[in-house]
Design an enzyme around this catalytic site. Structure first.
Site, PDB file in Angstrom:
ATOM      1  N   ASP A   1       2.240  21.834 -23.319  1.00 61.31           N
ATOM      2  CA  ASP A   1       2.582  21.526 -24.703  1.00 61.31           C
ATOM      3  C   ASP A   1       4.046  21.948 -24.903  1.00 61.31           C
ATOM      4  O   ASP A   1       4.576  22.741 -24.126  1.00 61.31           O
ATOM      5  CB  ASP A   1       1.641  22.330 -25.624  1.00 61.31           C
ATOM      6  CG  ASP A   1       2.088  22.315 -27.063  1.00 61.31           C
ATOM      7  OD1 ASP A   1       2.375  21.219 -27.596  1.00 61.31           O
ATOM      8  OD2 ASP A   1       2.153  23.419 -27.667  1.00 61.31           O
TER       9      ASP A   1
ATOM     10  N   ASP B   1       5.944  22.462 -28.459  1.00 63.56           N
ATOM     11  CA  ASP B   1       6.210  23.344 -29.600  1.00 63.56           C
ATOM     12  C   ASP B   1       5.201  24.487 -29.675  1.00 63.56           C
ATOM     13  O   ASP B   1       3.995  24.267 -29.718  1.00 63.56           O
ATOM     14  CB  ASP B   1       6.180  22.530 -30.908  1.00 63.56           C
ATOM     15  CG  ASP B   1       7.178  21.371 -30.864  1.00 63.56           C
ATOM     16  OD1 ASP B   1       8.143  21.434 -30.074  1.00 63.56           O
ATOM     17  OD2 ASP B   1       6.979  20.402 -31.626  1.00 63.56           O
TER      18      ASP B   1
ATOM     19  N   CYS C   1       3.769  11.667 -28.636  1.00 62.43           N
ATOM     20  CA  CYS C   1       3.092  10.764 -29.569  1.00 62.43           C
ATOM     21  C   CYS C   1       3.841  10.829 -30.893  1.00 62.43           C
ATOM     22  O   CYS C   1       3.894  11.874 -31.517  1.00 62.43           O
ATOM     23  CB  CYS C   1       1.646  11.200 -29.770  1.00 62.43           C
ATOM     24  SG  CYS C   1       0.907  10.435 -31.242  1.00 62.43           S
TER      25      CYS C   1
ATOM     26  N   THR D   1       3.468  16.196 -25.835  1.00 61.69           N
ATOM     27  CA  THR D   1       3.715  16.756 -27.168  1.00 61.69           C
ATOM     28  C   THR D   1       3.375  15.804 -28.311  1.00 61.69           C
ATOM     29  O   THR D   1       3.785  14.638 -28.303  1.00 61.69           O
ATOM     30  CB  THR D   1       5.190  17.251 -27.271  1.00 61.69           C
ATOM     31  OG1 THR D   1       5.459  17.729 -28.598  1.00 61.69           O
ATOM     32  CG2 THR D   1       6.192  16.171 -26.941  1.00 61.69           C
TER      33      THR D   1
ATOM     34  N   PRO E   1       6.645  25.515 -39.302  1.00 61.73           N
ATOM     35  CA  PRO E   1       5.855  24.671 -40.202  1.00 61.73           C
ATOM     36  C   PRO E   1       6.511  23.281 -40.296  1.00 61.73           C
ATOM     37  O   PRO E   1       7.741  23.180 -40.195  1.00 61.73           O
ATOM     38  CB  PRO E   1       5.944  25.408 -41.543  1.00 61.73           C
ATOM     39  CG  PRO E   1       6.287  26.818 -41.207  1.00 61.73           C
ATOM     40  CD  PRO E   1       7.112  26.748 -39.951  1.00 61.73           C
TER      41      PRO E   1
HETATM   42 MG   LIG Z   1       1.990  23.676 -29.781  1.00 65.86          MG
HETATM   43 ZN   LIG Z   2       0.067   8.430 -30.795  1.00 62.98          ZN
END
Ligand SMILES: [Mg+2]
Ligand SMILES: [Zn+2]
Length: 173
Positions: free
Chosen positions: A10, A12, A93, A54, A20
């Site tokens: 992943d 982030d 995505c 991600t 946020p």
């Molecule tokens: Mg994450």
């Molecule tokens: Zn997507």
């Protein structure tokens, strides 16, 4: 022969600092999380290629622009390269959470794209690591090994591990 071992990371909250959603609008550069460099290096030494997977619904939901996404990604890759870490590929995505696409984690679309592009990937020897439940659910949906950083033990079984810090995964490889 499916011989390519891949560490799917992943982005982030796992490799770089997460914020946020509304705060991402103002982020100009990535902050690399301290232990991620050491972990990525060790993972490479253990023979894994690195692919980043991600969710960036921030794009289609209007929090960030494509230009901003690309700049942050490039800066991250440059910084990793400075430490000798080469990333094989990144799949993202861009879709809104409400779009119902097949690639947003925990849907498996980004992994199946990776498998199409790199047919040598051996999913049984690969793993997913991330700081969200969707990362673990993706691993479960792919029947692959998964490491959840601080996501609790709800999902733990013989393939799914809860870890406190990213570098803890090294003990399992
Ligand atoms: Mg994450
Ligand atoms: Zn997507």
């Amino acid at each position: 022969m499916s011989n390519l071992k891949v560490a799917f990371f992943d982005r982030d909250g796992t490799i770089i600092e997460d914020y946020p959603d509304h705060q991402w609008t103002y982020i100009k550069k990535p902050v690399i999380l301290s232990d991620s460099i050491e972990t990525l290096k060790s993972v490479k030494i253990k023979g894994y290629e690195i692919i980043i997977i991600t969710n960036q619904y921030l794009l289609n939901e209007g929090f960030i622009s494509m230009e901003q996404y690309k700049e942050i990604t490039e800066m991250m890759l440059n910084e990793l390269a400075l430490h000798g870490i080469e990333v094989l590929d990144i799949f993202y995505c861009p879709h809104k959470r409400s779009e119902g696409c097949a690639c947003i984690k925990p849907q498996i679309g980004m992994i199946t794209e990776a498998l199409k592009k790199y047919p040598d990937i051996n999913i049984n020897k690969s793993f997913m690591v991330g700081d969200s439940v969707v990362d673990i659910e993706l691993a479960i949906n792919m029947k692959m090994k998964g490491f959840g950083i601080g996501v609790g033990s709800t999902y733990c079984n013989e393939d799914i591990y809860e870890i406190k810090h990213i570098k803890d995964l090294l003990a399992y490889l």
